[in-house]
Motif scaffolding. Structure first.
Motif, PDB file in Angstrom:
ATOM      1  N   MET A   1       0.842  -1.187   0.000  1.00  0.00           N
ATOM      2  CA  MET A   1       0.000   0.000   0.000  1.00  0.00           C
ATOM      3  C   MET A   1       0.880   1.240   0.000  1.00  0.00           C
ATOM      4  SD  MET A   1      -2.986   0.870   2.715  1.00  0.00           S
ATOM      5  CE  MET A   1      -2.407   2.130   3.801  1.00  0.00           C
ATOM      6  N   PHE A   2       0.493   2.230  -0.769  1.00  0.00           N
ATOM      7  CA  PHE A   2       1.210   3.506  -0.793  1.00  0.00           C
ATOM      8  C   PHE A   2       0.158   4.595  -0.702  1.00  0.00           C
ATOM      9  CE2 PHE A   2       2.953   7.176  -3.081  1.00  0.00           C
ATOM     10  CZ  PHE A   2       4.163   7.332  -2.420  1.00  0.00           C
ATOM     11  N   ASN A   3       0.319   5.508   0.242  1.00  0.00           N
ATOM     12  CA  ASN A   3      -0.667   6.556   0.451  1.00  0.00           C
ATOM     13  C   ASN A   3       0.063   7.887   0.517  1.00  0.00           C
ATOM     14  OD1 ASN A   3      -2.760   8.192   1.287  1.00  0.00           O
ATOM     15  ND2 ASN A   3      -3.566   6.698   2.744  1.00  0.00           N
ATOM     16  N   LEU A   4      -0.199   8.757  -0.438  1.00  0.00           N
ATOM     17  CA  LEU A   4       0.453  10.063  -0.495  1.00  0.00           C
ATOM     18  C   LEU A   4      -0.567  11.142  -0.179  1.00  0.00           C
ATOM     19  CD1 LEU A   4       2.959  11.794  -1.291  1.00  0.00           C
ATOM     20  CD2 LEU A   4       2.055  11.789  -3.612  1.00  0.00           C
TER      21      LEU A   4
ATOM     22  N   ILE B   1      -6.637   4.210   9.568  1.00  0.00           N
ATOM     23  CA  ILE B   1      -6.103   3.119   8.729  1.00  0.00           C
ATOM     24  C   ILE B   1      -5.534   1.968   9.571  1.00  0.00           C
ATOM     25  CG2 ILE B   1      -5.635   4.614   6.740  1.00  0.00           C
ATOM     26  CD1 ILE B   1      -2.657   4.510   7.503  1.00  0.00           C
ATOM     27  N   GLU B   2      -5.685   2.070  10.883  1.00  0.00           N
ATOM     28  CA  GLU B   2      -5.156   1.050  11.793  1.00  0.00           C
ATOM     29  C   GLU B   2      -5.586  -0.367  11.401  1.00  0.00           C
ATOM     30  OE1 GLU B   2      -4.533   0.446  16.576  1.00  0.00           O
ATOM     31  OE2 GLU B   2      -5.899   1.980  15.867  1.00  0.00           O
ATOM     32  N   PRO B   3      -6.866  -0.614  11.073  1.00  0.00           N
ATOM     33  CA  PRO B   3      -7.252  -1.986  10.691  1.00  0.00           C
ATOM     34  C   PRO B   3      -6.524  -2.479   9.432  1.00  0.00           C
ATOM     35  CG  PRO B   3      -9.203  -0.637  11.121  1.00  0.00           C
ATOM     36  CD  PRO B   3      -8.025   0.281  11.131  1.00  0.00           C
ATOM     37  N   ILE B   4      -6.211  -1.586   8.535  1.00  0.00           N
ATOM     38  CA  ILE B   4      -5.554  -1.955   7.277  1.00  0.00           C
ATOM     39  C   ILE B   4      -4.080  -2.275   7.496  1.00  0.00           C
ATOM     40  CG2 ILE B   4      -4.939  -1.135   4.955  1.00  0.00           C
ATOM     41  CD1 ILE B   4      -7.363   0.762   5.156  1.00  0.00           C
ATOM     42  N   ILE B   5      -3.431  -1.564   8.430  1.00  0.00           N
ATOM     43  CA  ILE B   5      -1.979  -1.694   8.575  1.00  0.00           C
ATOM     44  C   ILE B   5      -1.544  -2.737   9.597  1.00  0.00           C
ATOM     45  CG2 ILE B   5      -1.497   0.639   7.793  1.00  0.00           C
ATOM     46  CD1 ILE B   5      -1.146   1.530  10.660  1.00  0.00           C
TER      47      ILE B   5
ATOM     48  N   ARG C   1       1.558  -5.075   9.121  1.00  0.00           N
ATOM     49  CA  ARG C   1       2.362  -4.570   8.002  1.00  0.00           C
ATOM     50  C   ARG C   1       3.393  -3.578   8.514  1.00  0.00           C
ATOM     51  NH1 ARG C   1      -2.688  -3.784   4.142  1.00  0.00           N
ATOM     52  NH2 ARG C   1      -2.658  -5.814   3.172  1.00  0.00           N
ATOM     53  N   LYS C   2       4.480  -3.467   7.790  1.00  0.00           N
ATOM     54  CA  LYS C   2       5.482  -2.464   8.115  1.00  0.00           C
ATOM     55  C   LYS C   2       5.042  -1.136   7.511  1.00  0.00           C
ATOM     56  CE  LYS C   2       9.251  -5.704   8.379  1.00  0.00           C
ATOM     57  NZ  LYS C   2      10.522  -6.148   7.829  1.00  0.00           N
ATOM     58  N   VAL C   3       5.040  -0.103   8.334  1.00  0.00           N
ATOM     59  CA  VAL C   3       4.592   1.218   7.906  1.00  0.00           C
ATOM     60  C   VAL C   3       5.731   2.204   8.091  1.00  0.00           C
ATOM     61  CG1 VAL C   3       2.927   3.063   8.356  1.00  0.00           C
ATOM     62  CG2 VAL C   3       2.236   0.683   8.624  1.00  0.00           C
ATOM     63  N   VAL C   4       5.866   3.126   7.149  1.00  0.00           N
ATOM     64  CA  VAL C   4       6.848   4.201   7.240  1.00  0.00           C
ATOM     65  C   VAL C   4       6.108   5.509   7.007  1.00  0.00           C
ATOM     66  CG1 VAL C   4       8.947   5.208   6.249  1.00  0.00           C
ATOM     67  CG2 VAL C   4       8.687   2.719   6.331  1.00  0.00           C
ATOM     68  N   LEU C   5       6.316   6.475   7.896  1.00  0.00           N
ATOM     69  CA  LEU C   5       5.726   7.799   7.733  1.00  0.00           C
ATOM     70  C   LEU C   5       6.827   8.751   7.301  1.00  0.00           C
ATOM     71  CD1 LEU C   5       3.511   9.983   8.044  1.00  0.00           C
ATOM     72  CD2 LEU C   5       4.162  10.144  10.458  1.00  0.00           C
ATOM     73  N   VAL C   6       6.607   9.436   6.182  1.00  0.00           N
ATOM     74  CA  VAL C   6       7.553  10.426   5.693  1.00  0.00           C
ATOM     75  C   VAL C   6       6.867  11.784   5.745  1.00  0.00           C
ATOM     76  CG1 VAL C   6       8.996  11.166   3.761  1.00  0.00           C
ATOM     77  CG2 VAL C   6       8.632   8.723   4.171  1.00  0.00           C
TER      78      VAL C   6
ATOM     79  N   SER D   1       5.190   6.729  16.408  1.00  0.00           N
ATOM     80  CA  SER D   1       6.241   5.784  16.041  1.00  0.00           C
ATOM     81  C   SER D   1       6.248   4.572  16.962  1.00  0.00           C
ATOM     82  CB  SER D   1       7.598   6.489  16.086  1.00  0.00           C
ATOM     83  OG  SER D   1       8.636   5.593  15.792  1.00  0.00           O
ATOM     84  N   GLY D   2       6.046   4.808  18.248  1.00  0.00           N
ATOM     85  CA  GLY D   2       6.028   3.703  19.207  1.00  0.00           C
ATOM     86  C   GLY D   2       4.796   2.838  19.103  1.00  0.00           C
ATOM     87  N   VAL D   3       3.617   3.453  18.996  1.00  0.00           N
ATOM     88  CA  VAL D   3       2.357   2.716  18.935  1.00  0.00           C
ATOM     89  C   VAL D   3       2.288   1.851  17.675  1.00  0.00           C
ATOM     90  CG1 VAL D   3      -0.152   2.975  18.648  1.00  0.00           C
ATOM     91  CG2 VAL D   3       1.060   4.338  20.363  1.00  0.00           C
ATOM     92  N   TYR D   4       2.664   2.424  16.530  1.00  0.00           N
ATOM     93  CA  TYR D   4       2.540   1.705  15.256  1.00  0.00           C
ATOM     94  C   TYR D   4       3.845   1.041  14.824  1.00  0.00           C
ATOM     95  CZ  TYR D   4      -1.963   3.947  15.137  1.00  0.00           C
ATOM     96  OH  TYR D   4      -3.228   4.352  15.456  1.00  0.00           O
ATOM     97  N   LYS D   5       4.866   1.161  15.673  1.00  0.00           N
ATOM     98  CA  LYS D   5       6.176   0.568  15.387  1.00  0.00           C
ATOM     99  C   LYS D   5       6.650   0.930  13.980  1.00  0.00           C
ATOM    100  CE  LYS D   5       5.686  -3.111  18.750  1.00  0.00           C
ATOM    101  NZ  LYS D   5       5.084  -2.203  19.642  1.00  0.00           N
ATOM    102  N   CYS D   6       6.565   2.231  13.687  1.00  0.00           N
ATOM    103  CA  CYS D   6       6.959   2.682  12.358  1.00  0.00           C
ATOM    104  C   CYS D   6       7.996   3.790  12.453  1.00  0.00           C
ATOM    105  CB  CYS D   6       5.750   3.151  11.554  1.00  0.00           C
ATOM    106  SG  CYS D   6       5.105   4.753  12.026  1.00  0.00           S
ATOM    107  N   PRO D   7       8.964   3.756  11.556  1.00  0.00           N
ATOM    108  CA  PRO D   7       9.915   4.866  11.526  1.00  0.00           C
ATOM    109  C   PRO D   7       9.241   6.123  10.971  1.00  0.00           C
ATOM    110  CG  PRO D   7      10.399   3.300   9.773  1.00  0.00           C
ATOM    111  CD  PRO D   7       9.272   2.730  10.579  1.00  0.00           C
ATOM    112  N   VAL D   8       9.660   7.257  11.476  1.00  0.00           N
ATOM    113  CA  VAL D   8       9.193   8.546  10.971  1.00  0.00           C
ATOM    114  C   VAL D   8      10.407   9.222  10.353  1.00  0.00           C
ATOM    115  CG1 VAL D   8       8.209  10.790  11.555  1.00  0.00           C
ATOM    116  CG2 VAL D   8       7.414   8.740  12.749  1.00  0.00           C
TER     117      VAL D   8
END
Length: 194
Positions: free
Chosen positions: A45-48, A67-71, A74-79, A110-117
């Motif tokens: 998934m890519f969301n811009l 989008i929590e149910p969708i992710i 999955r590994k998520v990255v926030l830019v 970042s902590g809750v969703y275990k995703c890098p920002v």
């Protein structure tokens, strides 16, 4: 290895382009498809979103919640492009207070969703004039510097034809022991870095 505009608009930039031979058109279309296929295989998934969707920390927090149910799983990255432009619906007495709040919320996310920002930030005018590249060169740096696990500064050293020689200065690194400078070559028209 293909200019971004060619990839985003193949009909106009490749198929109907009178300056390419049929062989060049075919080659560009094959390379475009291979690149897109790589992206499809590498991410599910890519969301811009841009500023017109919302550029507040509350919007980002709400977006992740929605989008929590969708992710899940999955590994998520926030830019975030230009963290200093990120606002809040709340009023703050100073830009420093706003940045502190934004950083704290991104750290939570970042902590809750275990995703890098990953975020781009602004440097102070003084640091630009002095050529400083450390964490203290960042505007409102105290919370940004404290909360960051990695601080990279990209410095353009020289423009050579169609590419730029860059130095990537690693001034803070909690991910490994490396602190120092790495040389890169940037091809801006292709968003390609070597």
């Amino acid at each position: 290895g293909i200019p971004i505009n060619v990839v985003s608009n193949p009909k106009h930039r490749i198929v109907e382009n009178k300056y390419y031979t049929d062989a060049e058109k075919k080659d560009l279309m094959v390379r475009r498809e291979k690149a897109l296929d790589y992206m499809r295989k590498s991410m599910t998934m890519f969301n811009l979103k841009d500023a017109s969707n919302g550029y507040t920390i509350e919007y980002i927090m709400t977006l992740f919640k929605s989008i929590e149910p969708i992710i899940k799983g999955r590994k998520v990255v926030l830019v975030v492009d230009n963290l200093h432009k990120l606002r809040s619906t709340k009023e703050f007495r100073s830009d420093k207070s706003l940045v502190d709040s934004v950083c704290a919320n991104l750290k939570i996310l970042s902590g809750v969703y275990k995703c890098p920002v990953i975020a781009t930030v602004e440097h102070t005018k003084a640091s630009i004039q002095l050529g400083e590249t450390g964490g203290s060169a960042i505007k409102e740096s105290s919370s940004l510097h404290y909360d960051a696990n990695l601080i990279l500064t990209v410095v353009v050293k020289q423009v050579v034809g169609t590419f730029k020689l860059l130095d990537m200065v690693v001034s803070k690194n909690k991910m490994s022991t490396f602190i120092g400078t790495l040389p890169f070559r940037l091809y801006p028209d292709q968003s390609k870095v070597e």
